[in-house]
Design a protein around this motif. Structure first.
Motif, PDB file in Angstrom:
ATOM      1  N   THR A  49      46.016  34.865  42.931  1.00 19.73           N
ATOM      2  CA  THR A  49      44.558  35.278  42.919  1.00 19.73           C
ATOM      3  C   THR A  49      44.540  36.838  42.992  1.00 19.73           C
ATOM      4  O   THR A  49      45.657  37.553  42.888  1.00 19.73           O
ATOM      5  CB  THR A  49      43.722  34.836  44.268  1.00 19.73           C
ATOM      6  OG1 THR A  49      44.183  35.716  45.366  1.00 19.73           O
ATOM      7  CG2 THR A  49      43.884  33.370  44.606  1.00 19.73           C
ATOM      8  N   ASN A  50      43.274  37.224  42.494  1.00 18.86           N
ATOM      9  CA  ASN A  50      42.995  38.710  42.506  1.00 18.86           C
ATOM     10  C   ASN A  50      42.042  38.997  43.785  1.00 18.86           C
ATOM     11  O   ASN A  50      40.911  38.440  43.724  1.00 18.86           O
ATOM     12  CB  ASN A  50      42.585  39.100  41.211  1.00 18.86           C
ATOM     13  CG  ASN A  50      42.424  40.649  41.213  1.00 18.86           C
ATOM     14  OD1 ASN A  50      42.589  41.378  41.850  1.00 18.86           O
ATOM     15  ND2 ASN A  50      41.647  40.986  39.965  1.00 18.86           N
ATOM     16  N   TRP A  51      42.279  39.652  44.599  1.00 20.45           N
ATOM     17  CA  TRP A  51      41.383  40.121  45.788  1.00 20.45           C
ATOM     18  C   TRP A  51      41.916  41.434  46.333  1.00 20.45           C
ATOM     19  O   TRP A  51      43.123  41.536  46.462  1.00 20.45           O
ATOM     20  CB  TRP A  51      41.407  38.954  46.884  1.00 20.45           C
ATOM     21  CG  TRP A  51      40.371  38.907  47.953  1.00 20.45           C
ATOM     22  CD1 TRP A  51      39.310  39.357  47.850  1.00 20.45           C
ATOM     23  CD2 TRP A  51      40.493  38.656  49.241  1.00 20.45           C
ATOM     24  NE1 TRP A  51      38.552  39.353  48.955  1.00 20.45           N
ATOM     25  CE2 TRP A  51      39.410  38.764  49.971  1.00 20.45           C
ATOM     26  CE3 TRP A  51      41.885  38.041  50.090  1.00 20.45           C
ATOM     27  CZ2 TRP A  51      39.411  38.747  51.257  1.00 20.45           C
ATOM     28  CZ3 TRP A  51      41.554  37.788  51.294  1.00 20.45           C
ATOM     29  CH2 TRP A  51      40.388  38.029  51.926  1.00 20.45           C
ATOM     30  N   SER A  58      34.198  34.808  48.488  1.00 20.75           N
ATOM     31  CA  SER A  58      33.697  34.355  46.993  1.00 20.75           C
ATOM     32  C   SER A  58      34.248  35.087  46.032  1.00 20.75           C
ATOM     33  O   SER A  58      33.997  34.762  44.907  1.00 20.75           O
ATOM     34  CB  SER A  58      32.081  34.393  47.232  1.00 20.75           C
ATOM     35  OG  SER A  58      31.822  35.692  47.533  1.00 20.75           O
ATOM     36  N   ASP A  59      34.729  36.493  46.461  1.00 19.61           N
ATOM     37  CA  ASP A  59      35.221  37.465  45.304  1.00 19.61           C
ATOM     38  C   ASP A  59      36.740  37.172  44.936  1.00 19.61           C
ATOM     39  O   ASP A  59      37.143  37.816  44.071  1.00 19.61           O
ATOM     40  CB  ASP A  59      35.363  38.812  46.008  1.00 19.61           C
ATOM     41  CG  ASP A  59      33.650  39.635  46.299  1.00 19.61           C
ATOM     42  OD1 ASP A  59      32.978  38.677  45.673  1.00 19.61           O
ATOM     43  OD2 ASP A  59      33.629  40.444  46.870  1.00 19.61           O
ATOM     44  N   ILE A  60      37.217  36.265  45.501  1.00 25.45           N
ATOM     45  CA  ILE A  60      38.774  35.915  45.229  1.00 25.45           C
ATOM     46  C   ILE A  60      38.609  35.000  44.090  1.00 25.45           C
ATOM     47  O   ILE A  60      37.891  34.371  43.673  1.00 25.45           O
ATOM     48  CB  ILE A  60      39.151  34.812  46.320  1.00 25.45           C
ATOM     49  CG1 ILE A  60      39.552  35.505  47.690  1.00 25.45           C
ATOM     50  CG2 ILE A  60      40.565  34.444  45.857  1.00 25.45           C
ATOM     51  CD1 ILE A  60      40.034  34.679  48.548  1.00 25.45           C
ATOM     52  N   LYS A  61      39.455  35.479  42.989  1.00 19.77           N
ATOM     53  CA  LYS A  61      39.358  35.034  41.514  1.00 19.77           C
ATOM     54  C   LYS A  61      40.810  34.606  41.274  1.00 19.77           C
ATOM     55  O   LYS A  61      41.927  35.407  41.705  1.00 19.77           O
ATOM     56  CB  LYS A  61      39.115  36.035  40.556  1.00 19.77           C
ATOM     57  CG  LYS A  61      37.694  36.838  40.548  1.00 19.77           C
ATOM     58  CD  LYS A  61      37.388  37.876  39.841  1.00 19.77           C
ATOM     59  CE  LYS A  61      36.090  38.375  39.802  1.00 19.77           C
ATOM     60  NZ  LYS A  61      35.861  39.657  38.756  1.00 19.77           N
ATOM     61  N   PHE A  62      40.931  33.315  41.008  1.00 22.28           N
ATOM     62  CA  PHE A  62      42.158  32.720  40.418  1.00 22.28           C
ATOM     63  C   PHE A  62      42.480  33.277  39.262  1.00 22.28           C
ATOM     64  O   PHE A  62      41.845  33.589  38.124  1.00 22.28           O
ATOM     65  CB  PHE A  62      41.886  31.140  40.128  1.00 22.28           C
ATOM     66  CG  PHE A  62      43.318  30.703  39.918  1.00 22.28           C
ATOM     67  CD1 PHE A  62      44.385  30.268  40.949  1.00 22.28           C
ATOM     68  CD2 PHE A  62      43.584  30.148  38.630  1.00 22.28           C
ATOM     69  CE1 PHE A  62      45.545  29.728  40.404  1.00 22.28           C
ATOM     70  CE2 PHE A  62      44.644  29.389  38.158  1.00 22.28           C
ATOM     71  CZ  PHE A  62      45.729  29.305  39.186  1.00 22.28           C
ATOM     72  N   VAL A  63      43.997  33.919  38.986  1.00 10.07           N
ATOM     73  CA  VAL A  63      44.659  34.516  37.948  1.00 10.07           C
ATOM     74  C   VAL A  63      45.791  33.810  37.405  1.00 10.07           C
ATOM     75  O   VAL A  63      46.416  34.343  36.709  1.00 10.07           O
ATOM     76  CB  VAL A  63      44.770  36.017  38.021  1.00 10.07           C
ATOM     77  CG1 VAL A  63      43.518  36.833  38.211  1.00 10.07           C
ATOM     78  CG2 VAL A  63      45.740  36.351  39.220  1.00 10.07           C
ATOM     79  N   ARG A 267      45.831  45.645  47.435  1.00  7.81           N
ATOM     80  CA  ARG A 267      45.781  44.321  46.471  1.00  7.81           C
ATOM     81  C   ARG A 267      46.470  43.086  47.040  1.00  7.81           C
ATOM     82  O   ARG A 267      47.522  42.877  47.082  1.00  7.81           O
ATOM     83  CB  ARG A 267      46.228  44.707  45.079  1.00  7.81           C
ATOM     84  CG  ARG A 267      45.677  45.995  44.383  1.00  7.81           C
ATOM     85  CD  ARG A 267      46.526  46.389  43.097  1.00  7.81           C
ATOM     86  NE  ARG A 267      47.806  46.816  43.392  1.00  7.81           N
ATOM     87  CZ  ARG A 267      48.643  46.876  42.171  1.00  7.81           C
ATOM     88  NH1 ARG A 267      48.223  46.621  40.957  1.00  7.81           N
ATOM     89  NH2 ARG A 267      49.708  47.624  42.618  1.00  7.81           N
TER      90      ARG A 267
END
Length: 297
Positions: A49-51, A58-63, A267
């Motif tokens: 993820t990107n956090w 909810s800001d966690i984005k799967f990358v 990060r």
């Protein structure tokens, strides 16, 4: 006539004893799950993820594997850190560990001043690596250090990127050798004296007796030392962080994890990917050790 002891099965225990046994099993298991396995699994999941670790979940984005790709391709400190960890492992394994074995053999033979040497060599083990770093600062200081005062030089042992890794390794080896000495000294005390006597009768020298008779007998100790040395070299952190926070020639995987997780530019996902790489590398030898141990059992 000696009375025979009767051992009760779990079904024969009283309710109170069953509760105590259950708590002794459940409580440690829950603690290990909470403090070890859940954080480890969480780190692995966050590595995809990107956090930044500050915003809401909810800001966690799967990358996907993007963090791992960036680590291997566009993150300059990573490969030097791998190299430094390998150098660290090599020095601990081929220099500090044999030195600890030598200390153990000499002390086991009962040389003069055995108690003094045993205590003085083991003393650094009870100190944290952070404190070891401060102690060696008194030796390595460019302006007021003991080493430069003796040699008349002006080398900045902790600041020069060409020598600071080796200076840190000397300090770490000072502590590691004492720990290895303790392990092997305990192992030597447990070796059957008849093995040495038999080798002596056969005309074997003390050196051949150690390497061909005593050392193979201590195989469990050898495996433990191998695993401990490998893991300690991989997660070396305290000493380097005290020196310069793992920069300017002292990059290690553990310091890169800390810089990305709790550094100025937090990060969490990227740092978790680095931590997962550490976990994967260390698990290889741990699983190999468990396989050997279980096979022997």
């Amino acid at each position: 006539m000696a009375s025979k002891r009767k051992y009760r099965g779990i079904d024969q225990l009283s309710t109170r004893d069953k509760v105590i046994v259950g708590l002794m099993v459940v409580v440690p298991t829950l603690i290990v799950l909470w403090l070890v396995w859940l954080p480890a699994i969480g780190s692995v999941l966050l590595s995809f993820t990107n956090w930044d670790g500050i915003g809401p979940l909810s800001d966690i984005k799967f990358v996907g594997v993007q963090n791992y790709h960036d680590i291997a391709t566009i993150y300059p400190p990573f490969w030097p850190a791998i190299q430094h960890n390998l150098i660290w492992l090599g020095v601990m394994f081929f220099i500090a560990t044999p030195l600890g074995i030598l200390f153990a053999v000499l002390i086991d033979r009962g040389v003069a001043g055995t108690r003094f040497y045993q205590s003085s060599i083991y003393l650094p083990v009870v100190l944290s690596l952070a404190l070891v770093g401060f102690i060696w600062q008194l030796i390595y200081s460019r302006d007021q250090g003991l080493l430069n005062a003796i040699t008349g030089g002006t080398t900045d042992w902790y600041g020069d990127p060409d020598v600071n890794l080796w200076a840190a390794l000397v300090a770490a080896s000072w502590r590691h050798a004492g720990y290895i000495m303790l392990l092997y000294l305990a192992g030597l005390k447990g070796v059957d004296p008849s093995l040495r006597e038999a080798a002596k009768i056969d005309g074997a020298s003390e050196t051949k007796t150690f390497f061909r008779v005593v050392f193979p007998v201590m195989r469990p100790i050898n495996i433990i030392v191998l695993v401990v040395t490998f893991i300690e070299s991989l997660r070396a952190f305290d000493l380097v962080w005290v020196i310069n926070k793992g920069r300017n020639g002292l990059e290690l995987i553990s310091t890169l994890v800390t810089q990305n997780v709790v550094g100025e530019a937090s990060r969490i996902g990227f740092g978790s990917a680095l931590a997962t790489i550490m976990l994967a590398i260390s698990s290889v030898l741990v699983f190999a050790y468990l396989r050997i141990a279980m096979k022997e059992d």
